[in-house]
Design a protein around this motif. Structure first.
Motif, PDB file in Angstrom:
ATOM      1  N   LEU A 180       0.824  -1.205   0.000  1.00 56.31           N
ATOM      2  CA  LEU A 180       0.000   0.000   0.000  1.00 56.31           C
ATOM      3  C   LEU A 180       0.861   1.258   0.000  1.00 56.31           C
ATOM      4  N   SER A 181       0.291   2.346  -0.520  1.00 56.05           N
ATOM      5  CA  SER A 181       0.941   3.651  -0.402  1.00 56.05           C
ATOM      6  C   SER A 181       0.702   4.206   0.997  1.00 56.05           C
ATOM      7  N   GLY A 182       1.397   5.283   1.343  1.00 58.25           N
ATOM      8  CA  GLY A 182       1.203   5.905   2.648  1.00 58.25           C
ATOM      9  C   GLY A 182      -0.238   6.354   2.856  1.00 58.25           C
ATOM     10  N   GLY A 183      -0.826   6.947   1.828  1.00 64.66           N
ATOM     11  CA  GLY A 183      -2.217   7.389   1.936  1.00 64.66           C
ATOM     12  C   GLY A 183      -3.176   6.239   2.132  1.00 64.66           C
ATOM     13  N   GLU A 184      -2.908   5.111   1.456  1.00 62.49           N
ATOM     14  CA  GLU A 184      -3.771   3.940   1.601  1.00 62.49           C
ATOM     15  C   GLU A 184      -3.640   3.338   2.999  1.00 62.49           C
ATOM     16  N   MET A 185      -2.425   3.331   3.537  1.00 60.41           N
ATOM     17  CA  MET A 185      -2.247   2.810   4.899  1.00 60.41           C
ATOM     18  C   MET A 185      -2.979   3.697   5.911  1.00 60.41           C
ATOM     19  N   GLN A 186      -2.929   5.011   5.709  1.00 64.43           N
ATOM     20  CA  GLN A 186      -3.617   5.896   6.649  1.00 64.43           C
ATOM     21  C   GLN A 186      -5.128   5.736   6.550  1.00 64.43           C
ATOM     22  N   ARG A 187      -5.650   5.542   5.344  1.00 60.89           N
ATOM     23  CA  ARG A 187      -7.096   5.331   5.202  1.00 60.89           C
ATOM     24  C   ARG A 187      -7.518   3.993   5.809  1.00 60.89           C
ATOM     25  N   THR A 188      -6.621   2.992   5.753  1.00 60.44           N
ATOM     26  CA  THR A 188      -6.885   1.728   6.440  1.00 60.44           C
ATOM     27  C   THR A 188      -6.975   1.963   7.944  1.00 60.44           C
ATOM     28  N   ALA A 189      -6.071   2.790   8.476  1.00 57.80           N
ATOM     29  CA  ALA A 189      -6.082   3.108   9.914  1.00 57.80           C
ATOM     30  C   ALA A 189      -7.362   3.853  10.310  1.00 57.80           C
ATOM     31  N   ILE A 190      -7.866   4.696   9.424  1.00 56.76           N
ATOM     32  CA  ILE A 190      -9.129   5.401   9.695  1.00 56.76           C
ATOM     33  C   ILE A 190     -10.280   4.396   9.780  1.00 56.76           C
ATOM     34  N   ALA A 191     -10.331   3.471   8.817  1.00 58.66           N
ATOM     35  CA  ALA A 191     -11.392   2.455   8.836  1.00 58.66           C
ATOM     36  C   ALA A 191     -11.314   1.623  10.108  1.00 58.66           C
ATOM     37  N   ARG A 192     -10.097   1.258  10.527  1.00 64.73           N
ATOM     38  CA  ARG A 192      -9.926   0.487  11.764  1.00 64.73           C
ATOM     39  C   ARG A 192     -10.445   1.269  12.970  1.00 64.73           C
ATOM     40  N   ALA A 193     -10.172   2.577  13.011  1.00 69.92           N
ATOM     41  CA  ALA A 193     -10.602   3.408  14.135  1.00 69.92           C
ATOM     42  C   ALA A 193     -12.119   3.532  14.215  1.00 69.92           C
ATOM     43  N   LEU A 194     -12.799   3.311  13.100  1.00 68.40           N
ATOM     44  CA  LEU A 194     -14.257   3.476  13.057  1.00 68.40           C
ATOM     45  C   LEU A 194     -15.022   2.177  13.281  1.00 68.40           C
ATOM     46  N   MET A 195     -14.317   1.059  13.425  1.00 66.90           N
ATOM     47  CA  MET A 195     -14.994  -0.235  13.521  1.00 66.90           C
ATOM     48  C   MET A 195     -15.976  -0.309  14.688  1.00 66.90           C
ATOM     49  N   SER A 196     -15.645   0.277  15.801  1.00 66.91           N
ATOM     50  CA  SER A 196     -16.511   0.169  16.987  1.00 66.91           C
ATOM     51  C   SER A 196     -17.583   1.252  17.044  1.00 66.91           C
ATOM     52  N   ARG A 197     -17.757   1.974  15.922  1.00 64.27           N
ATOM     53  CA  ARG A 197     -18.726   3.075  15.849  1.00 64.27           C
ATOM     54  C   ARG A 197     -18.498   4.116  16.965  1.00 64.27           C
ATOM     55  N   PRO A 198     -17.298   4.678  17.031  1.00 59.19           N
ATOM     56  CA  PRO A 198     -17.012   5.660  18.084  1.00 59.19           C
ATOM     57  C   PRO A 198     -17.804   6.942  17.856  1.00 59.19           C
ATOM     58  N   ARG A 199     -17.944   7.709  18.914  1.00 56.07           N
ATOM     59  CA  ARG A 199     -18.600   9.014  18.815  1.00 56.07           C
ATOM     60  C   ARG A 199     -17.576  10.125  18.631  1.00 56.07           C
ATOM     61  N   VAL A 200     -16.331   9.864  19.036  1.00 56.40           N
ATOM     62  CA  VAL A 200     -15.265  10.864  18.934  1.00 56.40           C
ATOM     63  C   VAL A 200     -14.066  10.238  18.221  1.00 56.40           C
ATOM     64  N   LEU A 201     -13.536  10.946  17.242  1.00 55.30           N
ATOM     65  CA  LEU A 201     -12.356  10.493  16.516  1.00 55.30           C
ATOM     66  C   LEU A 201     -11.210  11.451  16.843  1.00 55.30           C
ATOM     67  N   LEU A 202     -10.139  10.919  17.437  1.00 56.08           N
ATOM     68  CA  LEU A 202      -8.976  11.710  17.828  1.00 56.08           C
ATOM     69  C   LEU A 202      -7.827  11.359  16.883  1.00 56.08           C
ATOM     70  N   ALA A 203      -7.352  12.352  16.146  1.00 55.91           N
ATOM     71  CA  ALA A 203      -6.347  12.101  15.111  1.00 55.91           C
ATOM     72  C   ALA A 203      -5.102  12.940  15.372  1.00 55.91           C
ATOM     73  N   ASP A 204      -3.947  12.285  15.502  1.00 54.98           N
ATOM     74  CA  ASP A 204      -2.692  12.960  15.798  1.00 54.98           C
ATOM     75  C   ASP A 204      -1.834  13.031  14.536  1.00 54.98           C
ATOM     76  N   GLU A 205      -1.832  14.194  13.882  1.00 52.08           N
ATOM     77  CA  GLU A 205      -1.053  14.431  12.667  1.00 52.08           C
ATOM     78  C   GLU A 205      -1.263  13.326  11.625  1.00 52.08           C
ATOM     79  N   PRO A 206      -2.514  12.994  11.279  1.00 52.77           N
ATOM     80  CA  PRO A 206      -2.731  11.854  10.368  1.00 52.77           C
ATOM     81  C   PRO A 206      -2.223  12.091   8.951  1.00 52.77           C
ATOM     82  N   THR A 207      -1.946  13.350   8.597  1.00 52.17           N
ATOM     83  CA  THR A 207      -1.428  13.629   7.247  1.00 52.17           C
ATOM     84  C   THR A 207       0.053  13.998   7.283  1.00 52.17           C
ATOM     85  N   GLY A 208       0.672  13.888   8.453  1.00 54.48           N
ATOM     86  CA  GLY A 208       2.044  14.359   8.610  1.00 54.48           C
ATOM     87  C   GLY A 208       3.067  13.638   7.746  1.00 54.48           C
TER      88      GLY A 208
END
Length: 258
Positions: A180-208
């Protein structure tokens, strides 16, 4: 003419003039999702105490995209980690959904991070031996345990596949991180963070670690999710262009809100 009549006529003229009304911006106040009160945090380097946050007060509105900005060393990531209960403040309080959370027992803080908060970091933390689909499913395996996960495996796979499609990676389901490219890996991490249907998403420099094109794509994904799923998104960034896309900006200077 009495003052009362003058006021009534003035209000009537205002209401009957839509052009005038259109020039007055209206912003409906939202409930507060996260609140910090007098947050202080220091770290020790050998025998020297280094203050990082020096009495921070902030409010994060429910369902809004908030950017935390500031120069390197201003305390941005420290503040995000405290909001997500990954660390505890030296002084002050952190409240979520009308409950103080910084002083909760570790098990309850773990529950918050598993159920209420989704976490995204600058480094993707994907497991190299797993596929995109498996990496997204990992959080549910941890949360439900082996037997709980397999009892709901069909439901979990359907949810993971839907999220992967929403972040534009349905053609990469069986690919591993090395493919995967860096962007694809980060989008995979976003999908993983959303699996539990959170109400708050905390992102630390996700595009850094991403180039401008991939960074813009990740930001667009987060903005869409914020609107569509009514997520509260808090993102640490040093990118002023990203800050311009946020509903609110918290600017840190030397450990304080400017």
């Amino acid at each position: 003419m009495s003052d009362t009549i003058r006021r009534q006529k003035s209000m009537a003229n205002h209401e009957s003039n839509p052009e005038r009304n259109s020039r007055i911006p209206l912003r409906v106040a939202r409930p507060i999702a996260l609140r910090g009160i007098g947050i202080e945090k220091s770290y020790r380097k050998r025998n020297v105490e280094v203050p990082v946050l020096k009495g921070v007060d902030l409010e994060i509105a429910l369902g809004e995209f908030t950017a935390i900005v500031g120069q390197s060393g201003s305390g941005k990531s420290t503040l995000l980690h405290l909001l997500g209960t990954l660390d505890a403040p030296d002084a002050g309080e952190i409240w979520y959904d009308q409950q103080r959370i910084d002083d909760l027992p570790s098990r309850q803080r773990d529950h918050l991070r598993n159920r209420e908060f989704g976490l995204i970091f600058q480094f993707y933390h994907l497991l190299p031996e797993l596929t995109v689909l498996e990496n997204v499913l990992v959080s549910q395996m941890v949360q439900l345990g082996v037997w709980g996960y397999y009892r709901r495996r069909k439901e979990n796979v359907a949810r993971a596949s839907e999220l992967i499609e929403r972040v534009g990676l349905s053609h990469r389901l069986k690919h591993r991180p090395s493919q995967l490219s860096g962007g694809e890996m980060q989008r995979t991490a976003i999908a993983r963070a959303l699996m539990s249907r959170p109400r708050v998403l905390l992102a630390d420099e996700p595009t850094g670690n991403l180039d401008r094109e991939n960074g813009s794509r990740v930001l667009e994904t987060l903005l869409d999710l914020c609107r569509e799923e009514q997520l509260t998104v808090v993102m640490v960034t040093h990118d002023e262009q990203i800050a311009k896309s946020a509903d609110a900006v918290v600017r840190l200077v030397d450990g304080r809100i400017a």
